[in-house]
Design an enzyme around this catalytic site. Structure first.
Site, PDB file in Angstrom:
ATOM      1  N   HIS A  62       0.849  -1.191   0.000  1.00 10.81           N
ATOM      2  CA  HIS A  62       0.000   0.000   0.000  1.00 10.81           C
ATOM      3  C   HIS A  62       0.884   1.240   0.000  1.00 10.81           C
ATOM      4  O   HIS A  62       2.110   1.154   0.122  1.00 10.81           O
ATOM      5  CB  HIS A  62      -0.974  -0.006   1.172  1.00 10.81           C
ATOM      6  CG  HIS A  62      -0.353   0.058   2.536  1.00 10.81           C
ATOM      7  ND1 HIS A  62       0.471  -0.930   3.034  1.00 10.81           N
ATOM      8  CD2 HIS A  62      -0.440   0.990   3.520  1.00 10.81           C
ATOM      9  CE1 HIS A  62       0.853  -0.613   4.264  1.00 10.81           C
ATOM     10  NE2 HIS A  62       0.318   0.559   4.578  1.00 10.81           N
ATOM     11  N   HIS A  64       1.180   3.933   1.965  1.00 11.79           N
ATOM     12  CA  HIS A  64       1.661   4.664   3.141  1.00 11.79           C
ATOM     13  C   HIS A  64       3.193   4.713   3.142  1.00 11.79           C
ATOM     14  O   HIS A  64       3.862   3.743   2.780  1.00 11.79           O
ATOM     15  CB  HIS A  64       1.128   4.037   4.423  1.00 11.79           C
ATOM     16  CG  HIS A  64      -0.327   4.319   4.639  1.00 11.79           C
ATOM     17  ND1 HIS A  64      -1.115   3.575   5.469  1.00 11.79           N
ATOM     18  CD2 HIS A  64      -1.141   5.294   4.122  1.00 11.79           C
ATOM     19  CE1 HIS A  64      -2.354   4.061   5.466  1.00 11.79           C
ATOM     20  NE2 HIS A  64      -2.388   5.095   4.658  1.00 11.79           N
ATOM     21  N   ASP A  66       5.697   4.518   5.170  1.00  7.96           N
ATOM     22  CA  ASP A  66       6.605   3.561   5.810  1.00  7.96           C
ATOM     23  C   ASP A  66       6.723   2.261   5.009  1.00  7.96           C
ATOM     24  O   ASP A  66       7.507   1.381   5.372  1.00  7.96           O
ATOM     25  CB  ASP A  66       6.182   3.275   7.259  1.00  7.96           C
ATOM     26  CG  ASP A  66       4.762   2.763   7.400  1.00  7.96           C
ATOM     27  OD1 ASP A  66       3.919   3.112   6.551  1.00  7.96           O
ATOM     28  OD2 ASP A  66       4.479   2.029   8.363  1.00  7.96           O
ATOM     29  N   HIS A  67       5.977   2.164   3.905  1.00  7.29           N
ATOM     30  CA  HIS A  67       6.050   0.982   3.046  1.00  7.29           C
ATOM     31  C   HIS A  67       6.589   1.289   1.649  1.00  7.29           C
ATOM     32  O   HIS A  67       6.802   0.354   0.879  1.00  7.29           O
ATOM     33  CB  HIS A  67       4.677   0.331   2.929  1.00  7.29           C
ATOM     34  CG  HIS A  67       4.186  -0.254   4.215  1.00  7.29           C
ATOM     35  ND1 HIS A  67       4.212  -1.605   4.491  1.00  7.29           N
ATOM     36  CD2 HIS A  67       3.689   0.337   5.332  1.00  7.29           C
ATOM     37  CE1 HIS A  67       3.739  -1.822   5.711  1.00  7.29           C
ATOM     38  NE2 HIS A  67       3.408  -0.655   6.240  1.00  7.29           N
ATOM     39  N   HIS A 139      -7.619  -2.095   5.515  1.00  3.25           N
ATOM     40  CA  HIS A 139      -6.793  -1.017   6.060  1.00  3.25           C
ATOM     41  C   HIS A 139      -7.441   0.305   5.653  1.00  3.25           C
ATOM     42  O   HIS A 139      -8.424   0.317   4.909  1.00  3.25           O
ATOM     43  CB  HIS A 139      -5.358  -1.141   5.522  1.00  3.25           C
ATOM     44  CG  HIS A 139      -4.352  -0.300   6.248  1.00  3.25           C
ATOM     45  ND1 HIS A 139      -4.292  -0.235   7.624  1.00  3.25           N
ATOM     46  CD2 HIS A 139      -3.357   0.507   5.793  1.00  3.25           C
ATOM     47  CE1 HIS A 139      -3.304   0.562   7.975  1.00  3.25           C
ATOM     48  NE2 HIS A 139      -2.732   1.029   6.888  1.00  3.25           N
ATOM     49  N   ASP A 210      -0.521  -3.929   5.901  1.00  4.53           N
ATOM     50  CA  ASP A 210      -1.274  -3.547   7.096  1.00  4.53           C
ATOM     51  C   ASP A 210      -2.717  -4.034   6.960  1.00  4.53           C
ATOM     52  O   ASP A 210      -3.334  -3.912   5.897  1.00  4.53           O
ATOM     53  CB  ASP A 210      -1.235  -2.024   7.263  1.00  4.53           C
ATOM     54  CG  ASP A 210       0.174  -1.526   7.570  1.00  4.53           C
ATOM     55  OD1 ASP A 210       1.090  -2.355   7.687  1.00  4.53           O
ATOM     56  OD2 ASP A 210       0.347  -0.299   7.682  1.00  4.53           O
ATOM     57  N   HIS A 269       6.439  -5.495  11.832  1.00  2.00           N
ATOM     58  CA  HIS A 269       5.749  -4.197  11.778  1.00  2.00           C
ATOM     59  C   HIS A 269       5.301  -3.771  13.177  1.00  2.00           C
ATOM     60  O   HIS A 269       4.139  -3.465  13.423  1.00  2.00           O
ATOM     61  CB  HIS A 269       4.550  -4.305  10.818  1.00  2.00           C
ATOM     62  CG  HIS A 269       3.971  -2.985  10.407  1.00  2.00           C
ATOM     63  ND1 HIS A 269       2.939  -2.378  11.096  1.00  2.00           N
ATOM     64  CD2 HIS A 269       4.251  -2.168   9.369  1.00  2.00           C
ATOM     65  CE1 HIS A 269       2.592  -1.251  10.494  1.00  2.00           C
ATOM     66  NE2 HIS A 269       3.390  -1.097   9.443  1.00  2.00           N
TER      67      HIS A 269
END
Length: 326
Positions: A62, A64, A66-67, A139, A210, A269
């Site tokens: 996805h 976001h 942090d990914h 998510h 997530d 995570h």
């Protein structure tokens, strides 16, 4: 199959953990695939035997940060070090929009072919000796889990049947075992599929993004040997945080893995509030929480092989489905 954790933190890095990134390799050979690419993933790669030039596919769960914030740097470094081989990027449409914006605004020029495939439930992609399919997760933005299944499992020859049908040992045996059909001197055609079977079960790893509802992966986890899933919080902390972040607790993931009969569970995570064990007390930022709380909660609900990922951990999923440290 080999799994290397390049980042295991949620949201922001800690002194011990970088942001989400997981590499998967076949048991032999240097090609590999990458699931997610958090900030500084390319720096973590410097501490591993993985070569960016042998990276075949990047799977983004996805959009976001942090990914995926590590994507531009990794792509740029591949260019600077002379990569020429094609590279495939798979993920939500926003992943390509993000990279396209970086290319346009920072004068990033890539001479190697970069192909984008928008992820969907129809995905069936082969790379580095694996077949990759995708499942939608729950998510607060579009998010996916990836099932990575081993290809090219050696075939086992049904020698007894061949003997019974009067087929003498010889070159035909080797051809059939390679998956090739054979025409005999007497005019008979032997189909490899009729005289062979897989010598063992293909190894299967499911790697989730997530996700606050592990049951979304019920179909993907059928016959899976290993589930890699986020356990951002313990259930107690998740209740304090509330449902808005839409993450899982160790309890929820472990309960699902137990019910689904998955033999190996690797949690990752983790919220920065969970500190690693040390002689010093947890920092104020962690709120006094230790990573052992995640393990203890998961163990209460899961009876299989349980591990908590740490950055630069390397694991082997053996041909017998056992999870072994490398």
């Amino acid at each position: 199959m080999k799994i290397t954790f390049l980042g295991t933190s949620s949201g922001s890095p800690t002194k011990q953990r970088n942001l989400s990134a997981t590499a998967v390799q076949p048991e032999t050979g240097k090609p590999w695939i990458l699931v997610d690419c958090g900030e500084a993933t390319q720096h973590r790669l410097l501490h591993t035997p993985l070569s960016p030039h042998r990276l075949e596919t990047i799977l983004i769960t996805h959009i976001h940060g942090d990914h995926c914030y590590g994507l531009p740097g990794l792509l740029a470094s591949c260019q600077l070090t002379g990569r020429t081989a094609p590279l495939t990027l798979i993920g939500p449409r926003q992943a390509w929009e993000f990279i396209d914006a970086v290319i346009r605004t920072t004068e990033l020029y890539l001479e190697y072919p970069l192909e984008f495939i928008e992820v969907s439930e129809a995905l069936c992609h082969e790379a580095a000796g694996f077949r990759v399919t995708a499942s939608p997760l729950s998510h607060r933005t579009q998010c996916w889990g990836y099932r990575v299944e081993e290809l090219d499992v050696p075939l086992q020859l049904d020698v007894e049947r061949l003997h019974a049908e009067g087929v003498a040992a010889g070159p035909a045996y080797a051809s059939l075992q390679r998956g090739e059909d054979v025409q005999l001197d007497d005019g008979r055609t032997l189909l490899s599929a009729d005289y062979t079977q897989l010598s063992r079960k293909p190894r299967v790893v499911v790697i989730a993004g997530d996700n606050d509802t592990p049951e979304c992966l019920s179909a993907a986890c059928d016959q899976a040997d290993l589930l890699i899933h986020e356990a951002t919080y313990t259930e107690e902390v998740l209740q304090q945080v509330g449902p808005e972040p839409q993450h899982s607790s160790a309890q929820r993931v472990a309960s699902f893995a137990e019910q689904a009969g998955i033999p190996n569970l690797l949690l990752t995570h983790f919220s920065p509030r969970y500190a690693f064990a040390s002689k010093r007390p947890p920092a104020k930022r962690s709120g006094g929480h230790r990573i052992s709380e995640i393990r203890d909660e998961a163990r209460q609900h899961y009876s299989g092989h349980l591990e908590l990922a740490e950055d630069l951990d390397r694991w082997l999923l053996s041909r017998q489905g056992m999870l072994l440290p490398l």
